[in-house]
Design an enzyme around this catalytic site. Sequence first.
Site, PDB file in Angstrom:
ATOM      1  CG  LEU A 168      -1.994   1.092   1.251  1.00 20.79           C
ATOM      2  CD1 LEU A 168      -2.893   1.024   0.030  1.00 20.79           C
ATOM      3  CD2 LEU A 168      -2.820   0.990   2.511  1.00 20.79           C
ATOM      4  CG  HIS A 169       2.550   2.375  -3.818  1.00 17.40           C
ATOM      5  ND1 HIS A 169       2.349   3.451  -4.643  1.00 17.40           N
ATOM      6  CD2 HIS A 169       1.998   1.305  -4.447  1.00 17.40           C
ATOM      7  CE1 HIS A 169       1.718   3.056  -5.735  1.00 17.40           C
ATOM      8  NE2 HIS A 169       1.485   1.758  -5.636  1.00 17.40           N
ATOM      9  CB  ALA A 170       2.984   7.484  -1.746  1.00 19.84           C
TER      10      ALA A 170
END
Length: 91
Positions: free
Chosen positions: A14-16
């Site tokens: 769950l990246h930026a």
Amino acid sequence: MAKKQFVITAEEGLHARPAAALVSEANRFQSELSLEFKNRTVNLKSILGVMSLGIPTRSAIIIHADGPDEQQALVAATELLLAKDMIDAEQ
């Protein structure tokens, strides 16, 4: 109170960008929304809180919703995670 569990399947976790989209979506609702990962719970309406969890791929998360539009909030979160290819369609 309603909740739903997901498994993050994206290689990047769950990246930026998807995290920011999820926070933006959460802020559309009146309900209190939180994100739980490894026994830590943060406000889903806070990008700093969500990013502080550092959620990697194949991680189980739980989204909690409590309020007048809790079911709609969970549906919207599910649809967004699917649209961003963060989870599998079976979830």
